[in-house]
Scaffold this motif. Structure first.
Motif, PDB file in Angstrom:
ATOM      1  N   UNK A 154       0.989  -1.199  -0.122  1.00  0.00           N
ATOM      2  CA  UNK A 154      -0.054  -0.030   0.038  1.00  0.00           C
ATOM      3  C   UNK A 154       0.646   1.386  -0.024  1.00  0.00           C
ATOM      4  N   UNK A 155       2.150   0.960  -0.449  1.00  0.00           N
ATOM      5  CA  UNK A 155       2.880   2.524  -0.870  1.00  0.00           C
ATOM      6  C   UNK A 155       2.049   3.329  -1.962  1.00  0.00           C
ATOM      7  N   UNK A 156       2.188   4.479  -1.551  1.00  0.00           N
ATOM      8  CA  UNK A 156       1.988   5.500  -2.838  1.00  0.00           C
ATOM      9  C   UNK A 156       3.159   5.172  -3.817  1.00  0.00           C
ATOM     10  N   UNK A 157       2.914   5.096  -5.197  1.00  0.00           N
ATOM     11  CA  UNK A 157       3.940   4.673  -5.977  1.00  0.00           C
ATOM     12  C   UNK A 157       4.308   6.108  -6.873  1.00  0.00           C
ATOM     13  N   UNK A 158       5.586   6.235  -7.195  1.00  0.00           N
ATOM     14  CA  UNK A 158       5.784   7.003  -8.207  1.00  0.00           C
ATOM     15  C   UNK A 158       6.576   6.193  -9.287  1.00  0.00           C
ATOM     16  N   UNK A 159       6.085   6.272 -10.566  1.00  0.00           N
ATOM     17  CA  UNK A 159       6.600   5.514 -11.680  1.00  0.00           C
ATOM     18  C   UNK A 159       7.331   6.536 -12.488  1.00  0.00           C
ATOM     19  N   UNK A 160       8.734   6.502 -12.476  1.00  0.00           N
ATOM     20  CA  UNK A 160       9.746   7.087 -13.541  1.00  0.00           C
ATOM     21  C   UNK A 160       9.846   6.399 -14.862  1.00  0.00           C
ATOM     22  N   UNK A 161      10.519   7.035 -15.643  1.00  0.00           N
ATOM     23  CA  UNK A 161      11.008   6.279 -17.035  1.00  0.00           C
ATOM     24  C   UNK A 161       9.498   5.394 -17.576  1.00  0.00           C
ATOM     25  N   UNK A 162       8.568   6.169 -17.616  1.00  0.00           N
ATOM     26  CA  UNK A 162       7.151   4.987 -17.831  1.00  0.00           C
ATOM     27  C   UNK A 162       7.000   4.218 -19.307  1.00  0.00           C
ATOM     28  N   UNK A 163       7.881   4.785 -20.012  1.00  0.00           N
ATOM     29  CA  UNK A 163       7.605   4.527 -21.584  1.00  0.00           C
ATOM     30  C   UNK A 163       8.478   4.857 -22.464  1.00  0.00           C
ATOM     31  N   UNK A 164       9.152   4.232 -23.373  1.00  0.00           N
ATOM     32  CA  UNK A 164       9.820   4.609 -24.491  1.00  0.00           C
ATOM     33  C   UNK A 164       9.527   3.810 -25.851  1.00  0.00           C
ATOM     34  N   UNK A 165       9.904   4.036 -26.846  1.00  0.00           N
ATOM     35  CA  UNK A 165       9.449   3.296 -28.125  1.00  0.00           C
ATOM     36  C   UNK A 165       9.781   1.877 -28.034  1.00  0.00           C
ATOM     37  N   UNK A 166      11.136   1.444 -27.640  1.00  0.00           N
ATOM     38  CA  UNK A 166      11.553   0.221 -27.446  1.00  0.00           C
ATOM     39  C   UNK A 166      10.654  -0.612 -26.323  1.00  0.00           C
ATOM     40  N   UNK A 167      10.131   0.137 -25.175  1.00  0.00           N
ATOM     41  CA  UNK A 167       9.402  -0.694 -24.455  1.00  0.00           C
ATOM     42  C   UNK A 167       8.188  -0.284 -24.006  1.00  0.00           C
ATOM     43  N   UNK A 168       7.368  -0.229 -25.262  1.00  0.00           N
ATOM     44  CA  UNK A 168       5.957   0.148 -25.258  1.00  0.00           C
ATOM     45  C   UNK A 168       5.001  -0.408 -24.146  1.00  0.00           C
ATOM     46  N   UNK A 169       5.099  -1.661 -23.842  1.00  0.00           N
ATOM     47  CA  UNK A 169       4.184  -2.085 -23.139  1.00  0.00           C
ATOM     48  C   UNK A 169       4.439  -2.557 -21.666  1.00  0.00           C
ATOM     49  N   UNK A 170       5.503  -1.698 -21.242  1.00  0.00           N
ATOM     50  CA  UNK A 170       5.953  -1.746 -19.856  1.00  0.00           C
ATOM     51  C   UNK A 170       5.062  -1.194 -18.844  1.00  0.00           C
ATOM     52  N   UNK A 171       4.380   0.132 -19.138  1.00  0.00           N
ATOM     53  CA  UNK A 171       3.427   0.881 -18.339  1.00  0.00           C
ATOM     54  C   UNK A 171       2.182   0.054 -18.137  1.00  0.00           C
ATOM     55  N   UNK A 172       1.595  -0.210 -19.256  1.00  0.00           N
ATOM     56  CA  UNK A 172       0.331  -1.142 -19.245  1.00  0.00           C
ATOM     57  C   UNK A 172       0.539  -2.466 -18.358  1.00  0.00           C
ATOM     58  N   UNK A 173       1.676  -3.226 -18.535  1.00  0.00           N
ATOM     59  CA  UNK A 173       1.825  -4.375 -17.577  1.00  0.00           C
ATOM     60  C   UNK A 173       2.164  -3.747 -16.136  1.00  0.00           C
ATOM     61  N   UNK A 174       2.762  -2.627 -15.794  1.00  0.00           N
ATOM     62  CA  UNK A 174       3.048  -2.166 -14.435  1.00  0.00           C
ATOM     63  C   UNK A 174       1.449  -2.124 -13.865  1.00  0.00           C
ATOM     64  N   UNK A 175       0.506  -0.973 -14.625  1.00  0.00           N
ATOM     65  CA  UNK A 175      -0.769  -0.692 -14.239  1.00  0.00           C
ATOM     66  C   UNK A 175      -1.438  -1.928 -13.989  1.00  0.00           C
ATOM     67  N   UNK A 176      -1.339  -3.194 -14.865  1.00  0.00           N
ATOM     68  CA  UNK A 176      -1.916  -4.244 -14.288  1.00  0.00           C
ATOM     69  C   UNK A 176      -1.701  -4.981 -13.101  1.00  0.00           C
ATOM     70  N   UNK A 177      -0.504  -4.951 -13.051  1.00  0.00           N
ATOM     71  CA  UNK A 177       0.008  -5.614 -11.782  1.00  0.00           C
ATOM     72  C   UNK A 177      -0.285  -4.727 -10.509  1.00  0.00           C
TER      73      UNK A 177
END
Ligand code: SAH
Length: 248
Positions: A154-177
């Protein structure tokens, strides 16, 4: 010296960092950050700037200049010790056995998560965890493990480096988790280019984030189970409300 420039606007550059830049002979930094600086601060100096992935080269040139006795400032955006150059410069000095030869000073700066929090209201009033979604230097499995652990605690989360062309799916995956531990209506602040030209501040929910619209100059703040939206501001209560009468 390694100095933080803050989020971008010169008003958020500390006096200490400004003085260090005024005195420097050599200024070293990513070209995008050098551009943010007042040209008057750079006049008559040697500028060493490289692209996004040139940081090892840049730090090496800075160490060479400092060892040659030149007053050198390495600049980073935000705070230089948060996903930035301070650690790399220290590692290089250590690897070269030059820790004693250079008087390394680290000058703090306003990190993006604090700039973003200020623009959003008060989302970081309670315990928080900062997670970079960049897997350039960290295996993605470890990043997923940390997201799960921090979301579960239950930490508040700060998400840095959320997206780049090379890793387009990472933010969506992080939000799912995160959604495995938090409800869809959890407030999320999406702040791009905080205190820089093109700034954008959006308050939405976990279900409302559009990962495809998020770019690399963005930081996201995901609320904890008590975070709420108060007249468009994001508020994580510290606990005053249960202990004190705040109405009068
Ligand atoms: N040292 C910096 C972090 C550098 S890592 C700090 O202390 O904040 C680069 C990441 O920082 C970007 O991908 C983005 O997620 C975030 N970032 C840096 N400046 C930002 C700004 N002005 N607005 C929003 N996010 C920013």
């Amino acid at each position: 010296m390694v100095a933080g420039l803050g989020p971008g606007h010169p008003d958020h550059l500390t006096g200490a960092a400004r003085s260090a830049l005024e005195q420097a002979r050599v200024v070293v930094g990513y070209k995008g950050y050098i551009k943010l600086l007042d040209p008057a601060l750079l006049a008559d100096k040697e500028i060493i700037s490289t692209g996004m992935t040139g940081e090892v080269d840049r730090a090496g040139q800075a160490v060479d200049a400092a060892l040659a006795g030149q007053d050198t400032v390495v600049v980073s955006s935000g705070d230089p010790g948060v996903y930035a150059m301070a650690g790399l410069v220290l590692e290089l000095l250590e690897a070269r056995g030059a820790l004693q030869a250079v008087d390394l000073q680290v000058l703090p700066g306003v990190p993006a998560l604090c700039a973003a929090a200020a623009l959003l209201g008060a989302p970081l009033m309670h315990d928080f965890a900062s997670i970079s979604l960049s897997d350039l230097l960290t295996p993605w499995e470890r990043i997923e493990q940390r997201i799960r652990a921090a979301a579960g605690a239950d930490f508040v989360l700060a998400l840095y480096n959320p997206r780049s062309k090379r890793r387009a799916g990472h933010l969506a995956r992080a939000l799912d988790l995160i959604l495995e531990h938090r409800n869809e209506q959890t407030p999320v602040g999406v702040v791009a280019r905080a205190m820089r030209p093109g700034q954008s501040v959006q308050v939405t929910t976990l279900a409302g984030v559009r990962p495809e619209e998020v770019d690399m100059q963005t930081v996201l703040i995901v609320g904890n189970s008590t975070t709420r939206i108060a007249a468009g501001r994001m508020l994580t209560p510290r606990g005053y409300h249960g202990k004190y009468d705040l109405t009068s």
